[in-house]
Write a protein that holds these residues in place. Structure first.
Motif, PDB file in Angstrom:
ATOM      1  N   THR A 171       0.836  -1.195   0.000  1.00 55.23           N
ATOM      2  CA  THR A 171       0.000   0.000   0.000  1.00 55.23           C
ATOM      3  C   THR A 171       0.877   1.253   0.000  1.00 55.23           C
ATOM      4  OG1 THR A 171      -1.974   0.975   1.044  1.00 55.23           O
ATOM      5  CG2 THR A 171      -0.286   0.067   2.531  1.00 55.23           C
ATOM      6  N   GLY A 172       0.274   2.405   0.174  1.00 58.14           N
ATOM      7  CA  GLY A 172       1.035   3.659   0.193  1.00 58.14           C
ATOM      8  C   GLY A 172       0.849   4.455  -1.092  1.00 58.14           C
ATOM      9  N   ASN A 173       1.356   5.678  -1.085  1.00 53.72           N
ATOM     10  CA  ASN A 173       1.118   6.597  -2.197  1.00 53.72           C
ATOM     11  C   ASN A 173       2.237   6.613  -3.240  1.00 53.72           C
ATOM     12  OD1 ASN A 173       3.046   7.779  -0.632  1.00 53.72           O
ATOM     13  ND2 ASN A 173       2.171   9.836  -0.683  1.00 53.72           N
TER      14      ASN A 173
ATOM     15  N   LYS B  51       3.645  -0.523  -6.146  1.00 57.04           N
ATOM     16  CA  LYS B  51       2.728  -1.497  -5.556  1.00 57.04           C
ATOM     17  C   LYS B  51       2.348  -2.578  -6.570  1.00 57.04           C
ATOM     18  CE  LYS B  51      -0.117   1.909  -4.484  1.00 57.04           C
ATOM     19  NZ  LYS B  51       0.692   3.093  -4.829  1.00 57.04           N
TER      20      LYS B  51
ATOM     21  N   ARG C  36      -3.624   1.904  -2.753  1.00 54.35           N
ATOM     22  CA  ARG C  36      -3.534   2.931  -1.704  1.00 54.35           C
ATOM     23  C   ARG C  36      -4.602   2.693  -0.638  1.00 54.35           C
ATOM     24  NH1 ARG C  36      -2.080   8.714  -4.154  1.00 54.35           N
ATOM     25  NH2 ARG C  36      -0.597   8.025  -5.715  1.00 54.35           N
TER      26      ARG C  36
ATOM     27  N   ASP D 126       4.559  -0.294   3.181  1.00 51.37           N
ATOM     28  CA  ASP D 126       4.000   0.990   2.772  1.00 51.37           C
ATOM     29  C   ASP D 126       4.973   1.641   1.794  1.00 51.37           C
ATOM     30  OD1 ASP D 126       1.787   3.176   3.792  1.00 51.37           O
ATOM     31  OD2 ASP D 126       3.623   4.083   3.026  1.00 51.37           O
TER      32      ASP D 126
ATOM     33  N   THR E  74       6.064   4.489   0.203  1.00 53.23           N
ATOM     34  CA  THR E  74       5.903   5.907   0.468  1.00 53.23           C
ATOM     35  C   THR E  74       6.582   6.732  -0.619  1.00 53.23           C
ATOM     36  OG1 THR E  74       6.064   5.308   2.802  1.00 53.23           O
ATOM     37  CG2 THR E  74       6.231   7.651   2.269  1.00 53.23           C
TER      38      THR E  74
ATOM     39  N   THR F 244      10.883   5.894  -4.078  1.00 52.27           N
ATOM     40  CA  THR F 244       9.881   5.288  -3.209  1.00 52.27           C
ATOM     41  C   THR F 244      10.604   4.650  -2.031  1.00 52.27           C
ATOM     42  OG1 THR F 244       8.432   4.775  -5.080  1.00 52.27           O
ATOM     43  CG2 THR F 244       7.986   3.628  -3.030  1.00 52.27           C
TER      44      THR F 244
END
Lengths: 172, 172
Positions: free
Chosen positions: A10-12, A16, A137, A152, A154, B151
């Motif tokens: 997950t994460g922005n 992913k 996300r 995550d 990020t 990332t």
């Protein structure tokens, strides 16, 4: 039979779906049987061409994609996601796949196309040996609590801020 | 010719090398030419079998792997990494590859097998169209500053805390 675990990416940040397909490739190359369910998405991507090169992967899409482009999801999106989850629940429980990827399923949750309790039920009912990867996300706490591995991803920096659009073979 | 960008996948979570190979697979499937340089590593992994399935990927390893298992790196490790970087610098500058992955290169930096200024020089000298992905924990600030996309793959939860060892087709 070895136990299969539940991963969440997950994460922005970017990585992913990319990591999920990297894991799918690794599994395919070791001879495992792989199922990739893509929620929300409805386009063919370069990664979906893996089916042309490997007989041990099946990729299905359960989305209409439109609301990614600004439209809000409607009834048809809900129906597509729910039918997808029904199919995935069956696939997870039957155990014929070693690795099942539920790509963008947390986006489907975040847009309320699916209910988190239904996703948890599908995960709880999975065959002992099946490894599962969920991506997207905004993974909700219930999914993170249930998972065995959570990364995550990020965003520290992204080239879209330089105006770079999604590029063939790199971003899709 | 489209500009190629520099990606960094760093952090302590699972997904860095996996995402790099996912990106490699996506690029391969779109017909791009891919080079993967693995620093520190010297084992054959499932992902390195991509060479058996695609003619447009080359994978080379520039490591001895031993110090991963507790031994500290020695002169031979330094030599292997430096030879690897020399080769990669040439490959990056010549531009015959669309995507070049420098897997675990930040680990080589963190163990002082390589100097960050030499890695930056290789990146600065890359062909305009070449996309580059660097992976590994502990990416130094100089590399992050230079990159276009970073990332951080942050470990929220990992199944090794449940005593799960690296598994064939999933973790390697």
């Amino acid at each position: 039979m070895e136990k299969g675990y539940v991963h969440v990416y997950t994460g922005n940040g970017k990585g992913k779906t990319t990591a999920a397909f990297g894991l799918a490739a690794r599994a395919l190359l070791s001879g495992k049987i792989v199922y990739v369910a893509q929620f929300v998405k409805d386009m063919k991507y370069n990664e979906t061409k893996l089916e042309d090169h490997f007989s041990n992967i099946t990729i299905r899409q359960y989305g209409r994609g439109c609301f990614i482009n600004g439209e809000m999801p409607g009834e048809e999106d809900v129906l597509a996601a729910r039918n997808g989850l029904d199919e995935c629940r069956r696939i997870l429980s039957e155990g014929q796949y070693d690795l099942v990827v539920l790509d963008e399923i947390t986006i489907a949750l975040s847009f309320k196309l699916l209910d988190v309790s239904d996703v948890l039920r599908a995960l709880e009912g999975k065959s002992y040996g099946t490894e599962v990867v969920l991506t997207g996300r905004y993974a909700p706490k219930e999914i993170i609590d249930f998972a065995d591995l959570v990364t995550d991803m990020t965003e520290v920096k992204h080239y879209y801020t330089q105006g770079v659009l999604s590029r063939d073979g790199i971003d899709h």
